[in-house]
Design a protein around this motif. Sequence first.
Motif, PDB file in Angstrom:
ATOM      1  N   ALA A 102       0.815  -1.222   0.000  1.00 28.46           N
ATOM      2  CA  ALA A 102       0.000   0.000   0.000  1.00 28.46           C
ATOM      3  C   ALA A 102       0.845   1.267   0.000  1.00 28.46           C
ATOM      4  N   THR A 103       2.150   1.140  -0.107  1.00 29.14           N
ATOM      5  CA  THR A 103       3.031   2.315  -0.043  1.00 29.14           C
ATOM      6  C   THR A 103       2.635   3.403  -1.043  1.00 29.14           C
ATOM      7  N   PRO A 104       2.404   3.087  -2.324  1.00 32.77           N
ATOM      8  CA  PRO A 104       2.050   4.169  -3.266  1.00 32.77           C
ATOM      9  C   PRO A 104       0.778   4.914  -2.865  1.00 32.77           C
ATOM     10  N   MET A 105      -0.212   4.178  -2.367  1.00 27.13           N
ATOM     11  CA  MET A 105      -1.454   4.833  -1.951  1.00 27.13           C
ATOM     12  C   MET A 105      -1.211   5.790  -0.783  1.00 27.13           C
ATOM     13  N   ILE A 106      -0.436   5.317   0.210  1.00 26.95           N
ATOM     14  CA  ILE A 106      -0.152   6.156   1.378  1.00 26.95           C
ATOM     15  C   ILE A 106       0.659   7.375   0.949  1.00 26.95           C
ATOM     16  N   GLN A 107       1.621   7.160   0.053  1.00 24.22           N
ATOM     17  CA  GLN A 107       2.431   8.277  -0.435  1.00 24.22           C
ATOM     18  C   GLN A 107       1.556   9.334  -1.101  1.00 24.22           C
ATOM     19  N   GLY A 108       0.566   8.890  -1.887  1.00 26.55           N
ATOM     20  CA  GLY A 108      -0.306   9.838  -2.566  1.00 26.55           C
ATOM     21  C   GLY A 108      -1.074  10.700  -1.579  1.00 26.55           C
ATOM     22  N   GLU A 109      -1.594  10.078  -0.527  1.00 29.51           N
ATOM     23  CA  GLU A 109      -2.341  10.855   0.461  1.00 29.51           C
ATOM     24  C   GLU A 109      -1.412  11.776   1.253  1.00 29.51           C
ATOM     25  N   LEU A 110      -0.209  11.301   1.523  1.00 29.40           N
ATOM     26  CA  LEU A 110       0.760  12.132   2.240  1.00 29.40           C
ATOM     27  C   LEU A 110       1.171  13.334   1.390  1.00 29.40           C
ATOM     28  N   GLU A 111       1.395  13.122   0.112  1.00 31.18           N
ATOM     29  CA  GLU A 111       1.801  14.225  -0.768  1.00 31.18           C
ATOM     30  C   GLU A 111       0.733  15.312  -0.801  1.00 31.18           C
ATOM     31  N   ALA A 112      -0.537  14.903  -0.738  1.00 28.47           N
ATOM     32  CA  ALA A 112      -1.614  15.899  -0.714  1.00 28.47           C
ATOM     33  C   ALA A 112      -1.567  16.704   0.580  1.00 28.47           C
ATOM     34  N   LEU A 113      -1.235  16.048   1.672  1.00 26.58           N
ATOM     35  CA  LEU A 113      -1.115  16.752   2.955  1.00 26.58           C
ATOM     36  C   LEU A 113       0.033  17.755   2.917  1.00 26.58           C
ATOM     37  N   ILE A 114       1.131  17.348   2.323  1.00 26.65           N
ATOM     38  CA  ILE A 114       2.302  18.225   2.265  1.00 26.65           C
ATOM     39  C   ILE A 114       2.043  19.392   1.308  1.00 26.65           C
ATOM     40  N   ALA A 115       1.389  19.095   0.195  1.00 25.98           N
ATOM     41  CA  ALA A 115       1.075  20.156  -0.772  1.00 25.98           C
ATOM     42  C   ALA A 115       0.164  21.203  -0.158  1.00 25.98           C
ATOM     43  N   GLY A 116      -0.596  20.804   0.839  1.00 24.28           N
ATOM     44  CA  GLY A 116      -1.471  21.750   1.515  1.00 24.28           C
ATOM     45  C   GLY A 116      -0.771  22.543   2.593  1.00 24.28           C
ATOM     46  N   GLY A 117       0.545  22.500   2.602  1.00 29.38           N
ATOM     47  CA  GLY A 117       1.320  23.278   3.565  1.00 29.38           C
ATOM     48  C   GLY A 117       1.576  22.563   4.878  1.00 29.38           C
ATOM     49  N   MET A 118       1.421  21.224   4.864  1.00 24.99           N
ATOM     50  CA  MET A 118       1.659  20.415   6.064  1.00 24.99           C
ATOM     51  C   MET A 118       0.795  20.889   7.233  1.00 24.99           C
TER      52      MET A 118
END
Length: 389
Positions: free
Chosen positions: A202-218
């Motif tokens: 599930a690493t790619p899925m988790i990475q995708g959700e994490l990237e969205a969090l980071i793109a939102g300014g963490m």
Amino acid sequence: MVDPNSEQSALLRRAGEALARLDAVGALGLIDQADAYGVTHNGILNRSVAMRLKGDFHGSLVQIDRALAIQPYDFIALLAKGALLEKIGQARAAVPVYRNALKIAPPRDRCPPALLAQIDYASTLIHREAETLRDHMRAEVEALRASVDPAILDRFDEGLEIYAGLKPAPKQEPLLLNYPRLPAIPFYDRALFPWLETLEAATPMIQGELEALIAGGMEGFAPYIAYPPEVPVNQWGELNHSDRWSSLFLYKDGERQQAVCDRCPGTAALLDSLPMADQPGFAPTAVFSALQPHTHIPPHTGSANVRLLCHLPLILPGPARFRVGNTTRDWKIGQAWVFDDTIEHEAWNDADQLRVILIFDIWNPFLAEGEKAMITAMMQAQRKFMTGG
């Protein structure tokens, strides 16, 4: 009327002055006179020094042993004994003597330069002898290595270095609960956790959700270390209230952080399908842990050995290391591990960009199901007692 004690003290003081002038013969004469009032620890030590000045190292060693028979924890006498053993060609025998001396050495900031030099010399000799022993043992077992699984060899090599005295044995040092009869294993065998493959897939899925969090300014990420002003920070001075190590919790001390889980629903659903520890008020904890470039998390230990931690690396822009006990590993994307965080551990982000991993806790696999419930009830009872609830 002459006070014998005062007379003896005066003679020993004059003997010390003679030794300072390197007058060994004069010092011995004064010590003989002082001994007529009774043999003393200081008199024996002075006699040892005088005999050493005369080149009688064996005789000096005899006197040191007499002094240590009176005061076995005399740090200076132990250092002197180690040096004398070296003088008579018994450097290997000096090593355990120096090792015992260093166990009772005073703090370095209280030692004069000359004494610090002796301490450093003893430390160097001990380390050099340990390396020699390690190399000797390695050579003796070399022919047996080919028949052993590499994973076992890793453990054996650590054991050999511990036996040689080069490394300490890993030990559990939990801050809250040290539950008995659980093994001190830095990194656990993957075979105990068959669900790791599901997590890693599930690493790619988790990475995708994490990237969205980071793109939102963490948003929501906060310093992992946040001690109040009145609490000693110890090793956490540089990271206390610092964004250099920040975190975003999906679960915290057993409470689901719904707002965060709503922002990464796939990750939350995956975690809910895994055998996380379940202790209301204590666990599970699941968190995105973000470490800024060139940041070091200092050595520390976790709360209870009834739980283990799982790490899944998600963002690795470059070198990032993790040490548990004597074992240091590099994180690799898509490869999780389970470790005992009550064993001293530390982490480094040596890269030029942000490093993020997913951390969550699970039960120690060596606990029985009914035992887990009892441990939880015990911990809850302790907290209730301490808070007066």
